[in-house]
Structure formats: structure tokens, C-alpha cells
Write a protein that holds these residues in place. Structure first.
Motif, PDB file in Angstrom:
ATOM      1  N   ASP A  21      54.532  92.944 -31.845  1.00  0.00           N
ATOM      2  CA  ASP A  21      55.544  91.965 -31.448  1.00  0.00           C
ATOM      3  C   ASP A  21      56.623  91.804 -32.524  1.00  0.00           C
ATOM      4  O   ASP A  21      56.417  92.140 -33.694  1.00  0.00           O
ATOM      5  CB  ASP A  21      54.914  90.617 -31.070  1.00  0.00           C
ATOM      6  CG  ASP A  21      54.352  89.847 -32.238  1.00  0.00           C
ATOM      7  OD1 ASP A  21      55.125  89.456 -33.137  1.00  0.00           O
ATOM      8  OD2 ASP A  21      53.133  89.614 -32.264  1.00  0.00           O
ATOM      9  N   PRO A  68      58.929  87.173 -24.870  1.00  0.00           N
ATOM     10  CA  PRO A  68      57.775  87.196 -23.969  1.00  0.00           C
ATOM     11  C   PRO A  68      57.239  85.776 -23.746  1.00  0.00           C
ATOM     12  O   PRO A  68      57.213  84.968 -24.684  1.00  0.00           O
ATOM     13  CB  PRO A  68      56.743  88.046 -24.722  1.00  0.00           C
ATOM     14  CG  PRO A  68      57.540  88.847 -25.693  1.00  0.00           C
ATOM     15  CD  PRO A  68      58.728  88.014 -26.054  1.00  0.00           C
ATOM     16  N   PRO A  69      56.842  85.457 -22.513  1.00  0.00           N
ATOM     17  CA  PRO A  69      56.381  84.097 -22.194  1.00  0.00           C
ATOM     18  C   PRO A  69      55.286  83.584 -23.130  1.00  0.00           C
ATOM     19  O   PRO A  69      55.271  82.411 -23.481  1.00  0.00           O
ATOM     20  CB  PRO A  69      55.857  84.211 -20.757  1.00  0.00           C
ATOM     21  CG  PRO A  69      56.537  85.417 -20.203  1.00  0.00           C
ATOM     22  CD  PRO A  69      56.794  86.351 -21.357  1.00  0.00           C
ATOM     23  N   GLU A  70      54.383  84.461 -23.550  1.00  0.00           N
ATOM     24  CA  GLU A  70      53.283  84.037 -24.417  1.00  0.00           C
ATOM     25  C   GLU A  70      53.755  83.656 -25.822  1.00  0.00           C
ATOM     26  O   GLU A  70      53.017  83.051 -26.599  1.00  0.00           O
ATOM     27  CB  GLU A  70      52.179  85.104 -24.496  1.00  0.00           C
ATOM     28  CG  GLU A  70      52.592  86.406 -25.150  1.00  0.00           C
ATOM     29  CD  GLU A  70      53.233  87.431 -24.219  1.00  0.00           C
ATOM     30  OE1 GLU A  70      53.406  88.573 -24.656  1.00  0.00           O
ATOM     31  OE2 GLU A  70      53.580  87.091 -23.064  1.00  0.00           O
ATOM     32  N   MET A  71      55.016  83.972 -26.168  1.00  0.00           N
ATOM     33  CA  MET A  71      55.541  83.642 -27.498  1.00  0.00           C
ATOM     34  C   MET A  71      56.496  82.455 -27.485  1.00  0.00           C
ATOM     35  O   MET A  71      56.902  81.975 -28.531  1.00  0.00           O
ATOM     36  CB  MET A  71      56.232  84.868 -28.101  1.00  0.00           C
ATOM     37  CG  MET A  71      55.275  86.021 -28.339  1.00  0.00           C
ATOM     38  SD  MET A  71      56.079  87.387 -29.152  1.00  0.00           S
ATOM     39  CE  MET A  71      56.090  86.762 -30.818  1.00  0.00           C
ATOM     40  N   ASP A  73      56.025  79.314 -26.735  1.00  0.00           N
ATOM     41  CA  ASP A  73      55.473  78.121 -27.373  1.00  0.00           C
ATOM     42  C   ASP A  73      55.541  78.219 -28.899  1.00  0.00           C
ATOM     43  O   ASP A  73      55.835  77.237 -29.576  1.00  0.00           O
ATOM     44  CB  ASP A  73      54.029  77.888 -26.913  1.00  0.00           C
ATOM     45  CG  ASP A  73      53.539  76.515 -27.287  1.00  0.00           C
ATOM     46  OD1 ASP A  73      54.276  75.536 -27.007  1.00  0.00           O
ATOM     47  OD2 ASP A  73      52.442  76.410 -27.859  1.00  0.00           O
TER      48      ASP A  73
END
Length: 148
Positions: A21, A68-71, A73
Motif C-alpha cells: 500500500d 482504498p476503502p479499507e484505508m 479510516d
């Protein structure tokens, strides 16, 4: 004689690839350049520079991709930070940067693409340098001039 693993060796052998990432790649870039600046051995410097170049090459095509959605937050905060990244080298250091880039541009050792990139960087740095030199330094007040 046993080989002693140094922090440079650990950095050089740290695995990463196109799936790594962008946060980790950015952290790697910082680690590589910091170690490169502090290294005394030419081979270590070249190895670290190669790792830096590879990390930057992996980052380049993804810079305009959505986060990316998971990042999301991880990159979301509740209050504005008190410190934001800024580029504020001293004017003498900035002048040296400009001079070294000018010398590199004149060296004739760059490919046409490298020449274009270095000239663009030189343009940005010289513009910033000039703005810094010409920026107001004092505020006129009734009590007398004050340093900004």
C-alpha cells in the motif's frame, strides 16, 4: 566470520511489491532516503537509492487512484492537525539546491526526459527561492518596524 545484519541491510532486504500500500511505500521512501543520507559506504548508498527508486516507481502510477476503502479510516481525523507537512529549507540551503540542479542540467549527462524533469524541478525551486528572498520581512507599525 558471521555476517552482522545492519539496519541498512534490513532496509535493503525488506520485501515490498506492486501490492504494497502507498502508506507503507511512502514510509519506505523516508527510511531509504534517511539511511542513504547517513550512510558512508558507496555501495550502501547505491543500494538504498535503488530501493528508493523502486518504491517511487511503484508509487508513481497510483498517485491519482482513489484511496482504498479499507484505508479511509486510517486517513480520517476528528480535529485538524497542529502540524502539516511544509517545505521550508533555509535560503542558503535552497540556493545550494538550485545551484546543484543547475550544474546537473548543464552537465549533459541526463536523458531528455530526465532533463525535462530536472528543469521543471529547478523552475519550481528557483521560483520558491525567489519568492522567499523577495517576501516582506517587517511589518510597519506605529511602535516601529517589527520582524515577521
Amino acid at each position: 566470520m558471521a555476517t552482522i545484519l545492519t539496519s541498512i541491510h534490513t532496509l535493503i532486504t525488506r520485501p515490498f511489491n506492486h501490492l504494497t500500500d502507498f502508506i507503507e511505500l511512502a514510509d519506505n521512501c523516508e527510511r531509504y532516503v534517511e539511511a542513504m543520507v547517513e550512510a558512508d559506504d558507496t555501495r550502501d548508498k547505491l543500494a538504498l537509492c535503488g530501493r528508493l527508486s523502486t518504491s517511487l516507481s511503484l508509487l508513481m502510477p497510483t498517485l491519482n487512484d482513489p484511496v482504498p476503502p479499507e484505508m479511509v479510516d486510517m486517513l480520517t481525523i476528528d480535529t485538524l492537525p497542529t502540524h502539516l507537512p511544509v517545505f521550508e529549507p533555509e535560503t542558503d540551503t535552497l540556493c545550494r539546491y538550485c545551484q546543484e540542479l543547475t550544474q546537473l542540467t548543464m552537465s549533459g549527462m541526463l536523458t531528455s526526459e530526465q532533463q525535462r524533469v530536472i528543469e521543471d524541478l529547478l523552475f519550481e525551486l528557483v521560483s520558491y527561492f525567489s519568492d522567499r528572498l523577495k517576501a516582506p520581512r517587517w511589518l510597519r507599525t506605529e511602535q516601529g518596524d517589527m520582524l515577521l
